[in-house]
Write an enzyme that holds these catalytic residues in place. Structure first.
Site, PDB file in Angstrom:
ATOM      1  N   ARG A  65       0.904  -1.161   0.013  1.00 19.87           N
ATOM      2  CA  ARG A  65      -0.056   0.025  -0.027  1.00 19.87           C
ATOM      3  C   ARG A  65       0.885   1.207  -0.186  1.00 19.87           C
ATOM      4  NH1 ARG A  65      -5.429  -0.078   2.711  1.00 19.87           N
ATOM      5  NH2 ARG A  65      -4.482   1.622   4.083  1.00 19.87           N
ATOM      6  N   ARG A  76       2.107  12.979  -9.785  1.00 16.84           N
ATOM      7  CA  ARG A  76       2.032  14.644  -9.576  1.00 16.84           C
ATOM      8  C   ARG A  76       3.431  15.193  -9.694  1.00 16.84           C
ATOM      9  NH1 ARG A  76      -2.486  14.435 -10.078  1.00 16.84           N
ATOM     10  NH2 ARG A  76      -3.956  15.094  -8.458  1.00 16.84           N
ATOM     11  N   HIS A  79       3.552  15.368 -13.495  1.00 18.50           N
ATOM     12  CA  HIS A  79       2.749  16.539 -13.891  1.00 18.50           C
ATOM     13  C   HIS A  79       3.442  17.982 -13.985  1.00 18.50           C
ATOM     14  CE1 HIS A  79      -1.174  14.353 -12.914  1.00 18.50           C
ATOM     15  NE2 HIS A  79      -0.919  14.184 -14.163  1.00 18.50           N
ATOM     16  N   SER A 107       8.732   0.052   8.396  1.00 17.81           N
ATOM     17  CA  SER A 107       9.696  -0.743   9.019  1.00 17.81           C
ATOM     18  C   SER A 107      11.083  -0.319   8.883  1.00 17.81           C
ATOM     19  CB  SER A 107       9.744  -2.194   8.974  1.00 17.81           C
ATOM     20  OG  SER A 107       9.878  -2.603   7.552  1.00 17.81           O
ATOM     21  N   THR A 110      12.357  -3.552   4.806  1.00 16.05           N
ATOM     22  CA  THR A 110      11.845  -4.387   3.703  1.00 16.05           C
ATOM     23  C   THR A 110      13.151  -4.651   2.694  1.00 16.05           C
ATOM     24  OG1 THR A 110       9.826  -3.030   3.875  1.00 16.05           O
ATOM     25  CG2 THR A 110      10.284  -4.387   2.063  1.00 16.05           C
ATOM     26  N   SER A 167      -1.579   1.014   8.349  1.00 15.07           N
ATOM     27  CA  SER A 167      -2.504   2.008   7.455  1.00 15.07           C
ATOM     28  C   SER A 167      -2.163   3.311   7.871  1.00 15.07           C
ATOM     29  CB  SER A 167      -4.069   1.673   8.084  1.00 15.07           C
ATOM     30  OG  SER A 167      -4.344   0.300   7.713  1.00 15.07           O
ATOM     31  N   GLU A 170       0.785   4.600   5.748  1.00 16.55           N
ATOM     32  CA  GLU A 170       0.501   4.422   4.392  1.00 16.55           C
ATOM     33  C   GLU A 170      -0.358   5.592   4.117  1.00 16.55           C
ATOM     34  OE1 GLU A 170       0.560  -0.299   4.811  1.00 16.55           O
ATOM     35  OE2 GLU A 170      -1.475   0.643   4.700  1.00 16.55           O
ATOM     36  N   ASP A 178       1.835  14.688  -1.028  1.00 16.66           N
ATOM     37  CA  ASP A 178       1.068  15.703  -1.728  1.00 16.66           C
ATOM     38  C   ASP A 178       1.264  17.147  -1.175  1.00 16.66           C
ATOM     39  OD1 ASP A 178      -0.630  14.398  -3.681  1.00 16.66           O
ATOM     40  OD2 ASP A 178      -2.498  14.700  -2.542  1.00 16.66           O
TER      41      ASP A 178
END
Length: 203
Positions: A65, A76, A79, A107, A110, A167, A170, A178
């Site tokens: 995720r 973005r 763009h 973590s 990975t 969650s 992510e 953003d």
């Protein structure tokens, strides 16, 4: 007839209960992200902005995720007219000196991301790491570290977040990128119409 009335009442109660729980979940997710935002030192984002501006090409890597969040960021940055690649895509070229790798792992351990980051370091690229563990192997390889004090995916005590697994990390990774994009866009002074011309037209 009485049975039909009873069934309708149960359905209505289940609907109300579910609606109430959904609202609680929405409030929880928004509140956790807001509380996390208050812990972020935005001055620590400035080096990443500088690295992006100075890079010849930008590579992004994350799995699961978190990978979706960085793919959105890659879009973005494209763009804005930057040369951007998501590691793992078949058209991603070799990284080299002058390039930037933005690597995200909650973590920071990975294996595929750490290995890719090691190769990027060997190639002479700059590294920005985004993780929940400030002294993780990924962070130790980086030129700059963005520390997000959210729960890692294997933290089950739920002290940092009541959401499942990673969650919150992510979600916040998406928001953080953003935030960086918005600042880069403002600095560039490029009108939205010009950005839109670069938007995919084969959809």
């Amino acid at each position: 007839m009485n049975m039909e009335i009873e069934d309708n009442q149960i359905t209505k109660l289940d609907f109300q209960q579910l609606s109430w729980e959904l609202q609680l979940n929405l409030d929880l997710i928004l509140d956790e992200n807001l509380q996390l935002a208050k812990k972020i030192n935005t001055e620590n984002l400035i080096p990443m902005v500088n690295h992006i501006q100075q890079a010849e090409r930008i590579f992004l890597i994350a799995t699961g995720r978190s990978g979706f969040s960085l793919r959105a960021a890659a879009m973005r940055l494209m763009h804005l007219g930057l040369t951007v690649f998501f590691v793992g895509d078949t058209t991603t070229p070799a990284i080299r000196k002058g390039d930037l790798l933005i690597a995200a792992s909650g973590s920071g351990t990975t294996s595929s991301i750490v290995r890719a980051t090691e190769k990027a370091c060997t190639a002479g690229a700059k590294i920005v790491a985004i993780t929940t563990v400030a002294d993780a192997p990924l962070a130790e390889l980086a030129n700059h570290v963005i520390f997000i004090p959210a729960a890692g995916k294997q933290e089950v005590k739920r002290s940092k977040s009541k959401q499942y697994a990673g969650s919150l990390f992510e979600q916040f990774l998406f928001l953080l990128m953003d935030v960086v994009f918005q600042s880069l866009w403002k600095i560039s002074a490029v009108p939205a119409e010009e950005l839109w011309e670069r938007h995919a037209n084969l959809e």
